[in-house]
Design a protein around this motif. Structure first.
Motif, short mmCIF file in Angstrom:
data_model
loop_
_atom_site.label_atom_id
_atom_site.label_comp_id
_atom_site.label_asym_id
_atom_site.label_seq_id
_atom_site.Cartn_x
_atom_site.Cartn_y
_atom_site.Cartn_z
N ARG A 198 0.83 -1.21 0.00
CA ARG A 198 0.00 0.00 0.00
C ARG A 198 0.86 1.25 0.00
NH1 ARG A 198 -3.54 -3.69 2.72
NH2 ARG A 198 -5.21 -3.79 1.20
N PHE A 199 0.34 2.30 -0.61
CA PHE A 199 1.04 3.57 -0.60
C PHE A 199 0.87 4.24 0.75
CE2 PHE A 199 1.30 8.15 -1.03
CZ PHE A 199 2.47 8.32 -1.73
N GLY A 200 2.00 4.66 1.34
CA GLY A 200 1.90 5.38 2.60
C GLY A 200 2.61 6.72 2.57
N CYS A 201 3.82 6.74 2.01
CA CYS A 201 4.57 8.00 2.04
C CYS A 201 5.31 8.27 0.75
CB CYS A 201 5.53 8.01 3.22
SG CYS A 201 6.88 6.83 3.07
N GLY A 202 5.60 7.23 -0.04
CA GLY A 202 6.30 7.46 -1.31
C GLY A 202 7.80 7.61 -1.16
N SER A 203 8.31 7.51 0.07
CA SER A 203 9.75 7.68 0.24
C SER A 203 10.37 6.63 1.14
CB SER A 203 10.05 9.08 0.79
OG SER A 203 9.35 9.28 2.00
N GLY A 204 9.68 5.51 1.30
CA GLY A 204 10.27 4.40 2.04
C GLY A 204 10.38 4.61 3.54
N ARG A 205 9.59 5.52 4.09
CA ARG A 205 9.74 5.85 5.50
C ARG A 205 8.67 5.24 6.41
NH1 ARG A 205 14.69 8.39 6.41
NH2 ARG A 205 15.26 9.27 4.38
N CYS A 206 7.69 4.54 5.84
CA CYS A 206 6.61 4.05 6.71
C CYS A 206 6.41 2.54 6.61
CB CYS A 206 5.30 4.77 6.41
SG CYS A 206 4.54 4.31 4.85
N GLY A 207 6.88 1.93 5.55
CA GLY A 207 6.81 0.48 5.45
C GLY A 207 5.51 -0.09 4.91
N ALA A 208 4.54 0.76 4.62
CA ALA A 208 3.23 0.23 4.18
C ALA A 208 3.33 -0.50 2.84
CB ALA A 208 2.22 1.37 4.07
#
Lengths: 711, 155
Positions: free
Chosen positions: B37-47
């Motif tokens: 799933r999309f969460g932040c677009g920069s690899g910082r949330c892990g979704a």
């Protein structure tokens, strides 16, 4: 046949008041229908936000109808077919929707039993229902499914059939209905929804809250094949592929220039700023002492909380589709009818021409961007030539443009006698209103509406009325003081969008009250638990405080260097769940919360595991707010628009949490569980920090810098 | 647009997309795999985590060219209702979610951990999940679920 019948109002419509949301949605068939294939379809106007409400409502239905929970299909809410239950908020869903369903199902069961009696030629008293089968003494039988006929429920509810007094499913742990889809990664969220021919949309938000578009060069964005949509300062792109939409958006950003006035307050002096603003003031509670004793001294302290972000893991998302002059919207709004009203106002379209359907989003903790993104999708889809459009917000927009939980300043004073006993208590608070929810004002409150060519004026945040209140929620202490005065100043300047965040004003008010009373007890050398018990008369308040203290080993706690214990207590809204929290912390380079013990009384419990889950989640989220979180900004822009700049508590930092559900009197009504722990958790942590370090931090969050800066 | 071949959940899939397309959009929009799933677009949330050659990687931050020729496993590839991965069973047993949006990425991180360390301590589980964010406060239930899965489902 009994029922809580009383007359509503004194107007010409003298219909009896019905329980819960049944009063505003009186047709039984709106709530449920039986299907021949052995299922019962249930429509609630309350929506699944991650809190597990669909599961709890299904338990209630299963009990009243005598069917297995697996036969209950909870239909996601839609303006096309669901009861209008306004907003899923305020920890009211079990009270409002659960109560309505309880009475609606009891009456539906009775109507089907009458139909079965006629079919079988047996008196109703000789029938029983076993998992939907209606069986007569002697063996003749039929079922809800065989009798399924929508006309039977096409009538107004009377609430004359009493719901059951004993339950099979209510009160027992139930497995979350939505969890299997999520555990296997099946499509479930609005982000997963797609339609044939769908386009991907992205919106270019201004770089700062008061920015206005000066010039736009969209050639680079269009060179990618994207469609650029512009309406005033509202800008967006449409593309066949999602990554192209994202890329086109960045090119559009590079081609836009803005004028950016500096309209934001000093983020490091928020309490001063709040107290200096024009306000609308009212006295929330006041009583004077009979024979006023002369105080020996007056203690004063000012507390504050910063703006907080919802910071859901999934950004806001919606789909919209225009066809034949009608608009269909799919989104994760908490209030689909209210959203529809504001969409109608913004788009100049009759509400009847708009359908809004709820699809689950990521966790919802209040009024976030869910409504705003629905308008974004509608505006972009209007340019999509009858093709559906899906819009997803960026992480940065989610953190900077969704409404924020407003900052608050709270000034407390206590007149005490020579022995340190409180003679008079004064609480003054300054805050923006805690609601700019849609559907309640003459103009829309949806974000894009402020940026259109013909813009709507932003609406100033208001507060829900007392007794629940907004900013003033839980400002009145439950402790018995001889004299009391609580004043609420609603701040009338709103440079940052403010609205409802979980527990509203209760978080800061309880943090302040419970910190202050801890210091009062400490000044008397009195145990903080004993002080609280001595000032409370409500037996249920005593029960949660005693349960938390017992479970946490309060009486036997030992002093260890750099470690501390603290307690916090409140009854949510002063009329909902009782909750006490004991925190154990260790203060090393930073504050580590090691353990939170939460004792909670929510009245009658529908799903104990659901209550425990909500209380634990609320406590952990509140620990994150308390230790880490503040929206950052300079005088122009919000600067905490990434996870680096808006950190939240991580797995290694999360404390152990124990939740004890405290037994309540048998006739205690059910109340919600999701917002009770926030204030007590903040207070318990602050009091534990005071216990460990001798430092009273009054401005949240409690960071190492704050501790160092506090004498 | 070039055709890029991907090895996803043990099957070779051909995708027509630009080489710099983030893997996440291809999984979700081209291959119909919605677990990441999309969460932040920069690899910082892990979704958006998926396994690439066994490591938990942010698919929002991984261009197609970097994923091509490597073994990609999404949550869908770990197990199904008919044949669940021990982690999936444990999450349901522990009722370890509230909204569940972060769940896919967390299970992917946990699967990578268990592949490397079959009996992690609680602290090791927490450290392995620190790259994943959860906002609802389901952390402790999730940690219990991972420990439970490591112990073969018994707790």
């Amino acid at each position: 046949m009994t029922g809580p019948l009383r007359r509503a109002g004194g107007g010409p419509d003298e219909r009896p008041q019905l329980p819960g949301s049944l009063n505003a949605n009186r047709r039984l068939g709106q709530w449920l229908r039986f299907l021949p294939e052995g299922l019962v379809e249930v429509r609630s106007g309350k929506v699944e936000l991650g809190q597990g409400i669909a599961t709890a409502l299904a338990q209630i239905v299963a009990d009243e109808l005598d069917v297995a929970p697996a036969r209950v299909r909870m239909v996601p809410a839609s303006t096309a077919s669901s009861p209008d239950e306004a907003v899923t908020s305020g920890s009211l869903s079990v009270q409002q929707s659960g109560t309505a369903l309880r009475y609606a199902c009891a009456e539906a069961r009775a109507l089907y039993l009458e139909a079965a009696a006629a079919r079988l030629g047996k008196p109703v008293e000789r029938l029983q229902v076993i998992d939907g089968e209606i069986v007569a003494v002697g063996g003749a039988h039929t079922s809800y499914w065989a009798l399924a006929d929508e006309r039977l429920l096409d009538r107004e509810a009377t609430a004359r059939v009493a719901p059951k007094s004993t339950h099979r499913f209510v009160g027992s742990n139930a497995l979350r209905l939505d969890l299997p889809d999520k555990a296997f990664g099946r499509p479930r969220f609005v982000h997963d929804l797609e339609f044939p021919g769908m386009l991907h949309g992205r919106v270019l938000r201004p770089p700062s809250p008061a920015a206005a578009l000066r010039a736009l060069d969209d050639a680079q964005a269009r060179a990618l094949g994207a469609v650029v949509v512009r309406d005033g300062s509202f800008l967006g792109v449409l593309a066949e592929r999602e990554e192209v939409a994202v890329k086109a958006l960045e090119r559009l950003r590079a081609g836009a220039s803005w004028s950016e006035p500096a309209t934001l307050p000093d983020a490091h002096a928020l309490a001063d700023w709040l107290q200096a603003q024009p306000v609308e003031s009212k006295v929330v509670a006041e009583h004077a002492a009979a024979g006023a004793a002369t105080p020996a001294r007056t203690l004063r302290a000012r507390f504050s909380r910063p703006y907080l972000a919802h910071a859901s893991i999934g950004p806001s998302c919606a789909l919209a589709h225009w066809r034949d002059g009608r608009l269909q919207v799919w989104c994760h709004s908490q209030g689909i009818y209210n959203l529809r009203a504001d969409l109608a106002l913004t788009l100049g379209l009759a509400a009847e021409r708009i359908d809004v359907s709820h699809v689950e989003g990521a966790g919802c903790y209040g009024h976030n961007g869910a409504d705003d993104v629905a308008l974004d999708a509608a505006l972009l889809a209007r340019a999509a030539g009858e093709r559906p459009v899906r819009v997803v917000w960026s992480r940065a927009d989610e953190l900077a443009w969704a409404p924020l939980g407003p900052a608050m300043a709270i000034a407390l004073e206590a007149d005490v006698d020579a022995g340190g006993e409180v003679l008079a208590w004064r609480h003054e608070l300054w805050s923006n209103g805690h609601s700019t929810r849609p559907g309640r004002a003459a103009t829309p409150t949806l974000l894009a509406a402020f940026h259109l060519e013909r813009p709507f004026e932003p609406v100033l945040a208001i507060d829900p009325p007392l007794p629940a209140g907004g900013a003033e929620r839980n400002a009145r202490p439950l402790y018995g003081f001889p004299a009391l005065r609580v004043v609420h100043h609603r701040v009338l300047s709103m440079p940052l969008r403010a609205s409802a965040l979980r527990s509203l004003g209760a978080f800061a008010n309880v943090f302040a009250i419970e910190s202050f009373v801890d210091d009062l007890a400490r000044a008397r050398d009195e145990d903080p638990v004993a002080w609280r018990l001595r000032h409370l008369t409500d037996a249920r308040a005593h029960a949660v405080i005693e349960a938390a203290a017992r479970r946490a080993g309060w009486a036997a706690r030992r002093r260890r260097e750099h470690c501390g214990h603290g307690i916090g207590f409140a009854r949510y809204k002063n009329l909902g769940a009782y909750c006490a929290v004991v925190a154990e912390i260790e203060a090393a380079r930073e504050i580590r919360v090691q353990r939170l013990v939460v004792a909670i009384d929510v009245g009658q419990v529908v799903n104990p595991d659901g209550v425990a889950n909500q209380a634990e989640g609320g406590a952990i989220q509140a620990a994150s707010w308390t230790l880490k979180e503040a929206v950052r900004f300079d005088r122009t822009r919000i600067t905490s628009a990434s996870w680096e700049d808006y950190p939240i508590l991580g797995f290694s930092e999360v404390p152990a949490v124990e939740v004890e559900i405290v037994a309540c009197p048998e006739d205690a009504p059910w109340v919600g569980a999701g917002e009770a722990a926030q204030g007590p958790t903040a207070a318990a942590i602050a009091n534990a920090v005071r216990d460990a370090l001798g430092v009273r931090v009054r401005d949240l969050p409690i960071t190492p810098e704050r501790i160092a800066a506090t004498d | 647009m070039p055709t890029i071949r991907l090895d996803v959940n043990g099957t070779e899939r051909a995708v027509d997309a630009a080489e710099d397309t983030p893997l996440l959009y291809v999984l979700r929009n081209d291959l119909g795999l919605k677990a990441a799933r999309f969460g932040c677009g920069s690899g910082r949330c892990g979704a958006c985590f998926v396994l690439i050659d066994g490591r938990a990687v942010a698919s929002c931050d991984t261009p197609l060219w970097a994923a091509a020729g490597r073994r990609i496993v999404t949550l869908e590839g770990l197990g199904s209702p008919e044949a669940p991965h021990p982690l999936q069973r444990a999450v349901i047993d522990e009722q370890a979610a509230q909204c569940g949006y972060c769940l896919s990425g967390i299970l992917v991180s946990a699967a990578a951990l268990l592949a490397a360390n079959a009996a992690p301590t609680e602290a090791e589980v927490r450290a392995a999940l620190d790259r994943n964010l959860c906002r609802c406060g389901s952390h402790n239930r999730l940690v219990r679920a991972v420990v439970r899965a490591a112990h073969g489902g018994a707790e």
